[in-house]
Write a protein that holds these residues in place. Structure first.
Motif, PDB file in Angstrom:
ATOM      1  N   PHE A 217     -45.295  33.201  57.043  1.00  0.00           N
ATOM      2  CA  PHE A 217     -45.610  33.466  55.723  1.00  0.00           C
ATOM      3  C   PHE A 217     -44.511  34.445  55.074  1.00  0.00           C
ATOM      4  CE2 PHE A 217     -49.279  32.505  58.372  1.00  0.00           C
ATOM      5  CZ  PHE A 217     -49.836  31.609  57.400  1.00  0.00           C
ATOM      6  N   ASP A 218     -44.372  34.415  53.796  1.00  0.00           N
ATOM      7  CA  ASP A 218     -43.394  35.269  52.907  1.00  0.00           C
ATOM      8  C   ASP A 218     -44.084  36.598  52.636  1.00  0.00           C
ATOM      9  OD1 ASP A 218     -41.108  36.444  52.044  1.00  0.00           O
ATOM     10  OD2 ASP A 218     -41.528  35.094  50.104  1.00  0.00           O
ATOM     11  N   ILE A 219     -44.002  37.491  53.597  1.00  0.00           N
ATOM     12  CA  ILE A 219     -44.869  38.703  53.155  1.00  0.00           C
ATOM     13  C   ILE A 219     -43.712  39.908  53.471  1.00  0.00           C
ATOM     14  CG2 ILE A 219     -46.752  40.388  53.655  1.00  0.00           C
ATOM     15  CD1 ILE A 219     -48.299  37.914  54.485  1.00  0.00           C
ATOM     16  N   ALA A 220     -43.875  40.916  52.660  1.00  0.00           N
ATOM     17  CA  ALA A 220     -43.018  42.016  53.005  1.00  0.00           C
ATOM     18  C   ALA A 220     -43.216  42.749  54.427  1.00  0.00           C
ATOM     19  CB  ALA A 220     -43.138  43.122  51.860  1.00  0.00           C
ATOM     20  N   PRO A 221     -42.158  42.932  55.168  1.00  0.00           N
ATOM     21  CA  PRO A 221     -42.304  43.479  56.437  1.00  0.00           C
ATOM     22  C   PRO A 221     -43.010  44.777  56.504  1.00  0.00           C
ATOM     23  CG  PRO A 221     -40.046  42.550  56.120  1.00  0.00           C
ATOM     24  CD  PRO A 221     -40.790  42.387  54.953  1.00  0.00           C
ATOM     25  N   ARG A 222     -42.872  45.690  55.560  1.00  0.00           N
ATOM     26  CA  ARG A 222     -43.480  47.070  55.822  1.00  0.00           C
ATOM     27  C   ARG A 222     -45.254  46.807  55.562  1.00  0.00           C
ATOM     28  NH1 ARG A 222     -45.077  47.932  50.520  1.00  0.00           N
ATOM     29  NH2 ARG A 222     -44.141  47.101  48.998  1.00  0.00           N
TER      30      ARG A 222
ATOM     31  N   LEU B 135     -47.543  53.484  68.329  1.00  0.00           N
ATOM     32  CA  LEU B 135     -46.958  52.298  68.783  1.00  0.00           C
ATOM     33  C   LEU B 135     -45.593  52.617  68.953  1.00  0.00           C
ATOM     34  CD1 LEU B 135     -48.440  49.541  66.515  1.00  0.00           C
ATOM     35  CD2 LEU B 135     -49.180  50.006  68.819  1.00  0.00           C
ATOM     36  N   SER B 136     -45.141  52.070  70.251  1.00  0.00           N
ATOM     37  CA  SER B 136     -43.547  52.304  70.368  1.00  0.00           C
ATOM     38  C   SER B 136     -42.660  51.464  69.325  1.00  0.00           C
ATOM     39  CB  SER B 136     -43.110  51.887  71.879  1.00  0.00           C
ATOM     40  OG  SER B 136     -43.362  50.569  72.205  1.00  0.00           O
ATOM     41  N   VAL B 137     -41.667  51.858  69.177  1.00  0.00           N
ATOM     42  CA  VAL B 137     -40.510  51.248  68.192  1.00  0.00           C
ATOM     43  C   VAL B 137     -40.354  49.661  68.864  1.00  0.00           C
ATOM     44  CG1 VAL B 137     -38.184  50.849  67.558  1.00  0.00           C
ATOM     45  CG2 VAL B 137     -39.347  53.137  67.335  1.00  0.00           C
ATOM     46  N   SER B 138     -40.331  49.501  70.300  1.00  0.00           N
ATOM     47  CA  SER B 138     -39.950  48.286  71.027  1.00  0.00           C
ATOM     48  C   SER B 138     -40.950  47.564  70.896  1.00  0.00           C
ATOM     49  CB  SER B 138     -39.513  48.600  72.359  1.00  0.00           C
ATOM     50  OG  SER B 138     -40.720  49.513  73.080  1.00  0.00           O
ATOM     51  N   ALA B 139     -42.460  47.853  70.949  1.00  0.00           N
ATOM     52  CA  ALA B 139     -43.524  47.234  70.866  1.00  0.00           C
ATOM     53  C   ALA B 139     -43.600  46.639  69.487  1.00  0.00           C
ATOM     54  CB  ALA B 139     -44.705  47.671  71.182  1.00  0.00           C
ATOM     55  N   VAL B 140     -43.332  47.245  68.431  1.00  0.00           N
ATOM     56  CA  VAL B 140     -43.355  46.853  67.056  1.00  0.00           C
ATOM     57  C   VAL B 140     -42.232  45.885  66.773  1.00  0.00           C
ATOM     58  CG1 VAL B 140     -43.057  47.593  64.626  1.00  0.00           C
ATOM     59  CG2 VAL B 140     -44.173  49.166  66.074  1.00  0.00           C
ATOM     60  N   VAL B 141     -41.144  46.286  67.225  1.00  0.00           N
ATOM     61  CA  VAL B 141     -40.164  45.083  67.219  1.00  0.00           C
ATOM     62  C   VAL B 141     -40.425  43.758  67.563  1.00  0.00           C
ATOM     63  CG1 VAL B 141     -37.550  44.512  67.794  1.00  0.00           C
ATOM     64  CG2 VAL B 141     -38.207  46.678  66.823  1.00  0.00           C
TER      65      VAL B 141
ATOM     66  N   SER C  88     -41.432  40.294  65.638  1.00  0.00           N
ATOM     67  CA  SER C  88     -40.499  39.162  65.979  1.00  0.00           C
ATOM     68  C   SER C  88     -41.148  37.754  65.954  1.00  0.00           C
ATOM     69  CB  SER C  88     -39.523  39.099  67.114  1.00  0.00           C
ATOM     70  OG  SER C  88     -40.212  39.196  68.493  1.00  0.00           O
ATOM     71  N   ASP C  89     -42.518  37.934  66.359  1.00  0.00           N
ATOM     72  CA  ASP C  89     -43.398  36.922  66.421  1.00  0.00           C
ATOM     73  C   ASP C  89     -43.894  36.563  64.894  1.00  0.00           C
ATOM     74  OD1 ASP C  89     -43.649  36.929  69.251  1.00  0.00           O
ATOM     75  OD2 ASP C  89     -45.200  38.085  69.463  1.00  0.00           O
ATOM     76  N   LEU C  90     -43.717  37.398  64.226  1.00  0.00           N
ATOM     77  CA  LEU C  90     -43.983  37.287  62.809  1.00  0.00           C
ATOM     78  C   LEU C  90     -42.915  36.508  61.971  1.00  0.00           C
ATOM     79  CD1 LEU C  90     -46.472  40.247  62.167  1.00  0.00           C
ATOM     80  CD2 LEU C  90     -46.990  37.719  62.747  1.00  0.00           C
ATOM     81  N   GLY C  91     -41.367  36.471  62.826  1.00  0.00           N
ATOM     82  CA  GLY C  91     -40.327  36.058  62.028  1.00  0.00           C
ATOM     83  C   GLY C  91     -39.668  37.184  61.466  1.00  0.00           C
ATOM     84  N   VAL C  92     -39.680  38.399  61.853  1.00  0.00           N
ATOM     85  CA  VAL C  92     -38.919  39.790  61.108  1.00  0.00           C
ATOM     86  C   VAL C  92     -37.998  40.040  62.187  1.00  0.00           C
ATOM     87  CG1 VAL C  92     -39.111  41.713  60.147  1.00  0.00           C
ATOM     88  CG2 VAL C  92     -40.927  40.111  59.591  1.00  0.00           C
ATOM     89  N   ASP C  93     -36.690  40.098  61.992  1.00  0.00           N
ATOM     90  CA  ASP C  93     -35.841  40.605  62.849  1.00  0.00           C
ATOM     91  C   ASP C  93     -35.858  42.107  62.844  1.00  0.00           C
ATOM     92  OD1 ASP C  93     -34.325  41.717  60.803  1.00  0.00           O
ATOM     93  OD2 ASP C  93     -32.929  39.977  60.681  1.00  0.00           O
TER      94      ASP C  93
END
Length: 269
Positions: free
Chosen positions: A2-7, A25-31, A35-40
């Motif tokens: 879905f095309d939704i702003a990452p923030r 939440l750790s940065v690594s967990a959020v990343v 990524s499962d949501l299509g955001v690098d």
């Protein structure tokens, strides 16, 4: 995807999962979750930086792991959002109205702007520049919201019923942009109406539930703030809000738990 702003997706993640994880939440967990949501990762880090600058997230280390927690003000907004998103019911005409009247000195015009922004963002309709109206089902929520933000000294709040000299349905069309609301509901149905059929045909994996549920909630949580539960009797016959609300409730019941299972597996890995 879905095309939704990452923030916006990140804020949903924190609202869904961080609060039960000691608000962190750790940065690594959020990343990994993003990524499962299509955001690098670059998009994630850029969005986190924006949220930090806006005072939504605060950097915090836990056991030498870098991460972020929600600020106190963001936590309060999310708590209020829980009520609106999952708790507000559609009113009936017999429930009556809440009327908010405010007067702010010119020397404090910033508070006038804050009040207008807060009320419009909470779905209030505008009767006149200093008079705002909503169904009384949001009465306590409104009292809490005005009190916690220090705005109650500028406001008088009334419960009322509409008596004269027009038809309430006609006034509602003047006080709210019902066409814009209906378009938003219709778009939500277009975007998520096929999810249930897709889920039945899929492998029903927890990851897939997560990939759909987070965007679903991210898109839905805007809508109850546009429509504060206006009575069905004053709404257009082609109103899409009822169908959209039922769709969200069905998908929430279907996807929330498997999505959570996937998120927690990533967070705890």
């Amino acid at each position: 995807m879905f095309d939704i702003a990452p923030r916006r997706l990140i804020l949903t993640l924190y609202g869904l999962y961080a609060r039960d994880e000691h608000n962190w939440l750790s940065v690594s967990a959020v990343v990994r979750l993003m990524s499962d949501l299509g955001v690098d990762s670059a998009g994630v880090r850029s969005s986190i930086s924006r949220l930090k600058r806006r005072g939504v997230l605060e950097s915090m280390k836990v056991d030498a792991s870098a991460g972020y927690s929600l600020s106190a003000s963001a936590l309060e907004v999310l708590r209020e959002g829980d009520v609106r998103i999952f708790g507000t019911k559609r009113a009936t005409e017999s429930d009556g109205l809440i009327i908010v009247v405010f007067s702010v000195p010119e020397s404090e015009r910033d508070r006038r702007h804050k009040l207008r922004t807060l009320l419009s963002g909470s779905g209030f309709g505008t009767v006149s520049p200093g008079v705002w109206v909503a169904p009384s089902v949001v009465f306590q929520e409104t009292i809490n919201m005005l009190t916690t933000r220090g705005l109650s000294p500028y406001v008088d709040v009334f419960r009322a019923s509409y008596e004269h000299f027009s038809v309430l349905e006609e006034r509602v069309r003047e006080w709210w942009d019902l066409e814009a609301m209906n378009t938003e509901y219709s778009t939500f149905i277009d975007n998520f109406g096929g999810v249930k059929a897709e889920w039945r045909k899929s492998s029903k994996s927890a990851q897939r539930a997560f990939e759909v549920y987070v965007p679903l909630l991210t898109e839905w949580r805007r809508l109850p703030y546009l429509d504060p539960g206006l009575p069905a009797s004053v709404l257009p016959k082609d109103w899409s809000g009822t169908k959209a609300t039922e769709l969200f409730a069905d998908l929430d019941a279907l996807l929330r738990q498997p999505a959570r299972s996937h998120a927690l597996e990533v967070i705890h890995t």
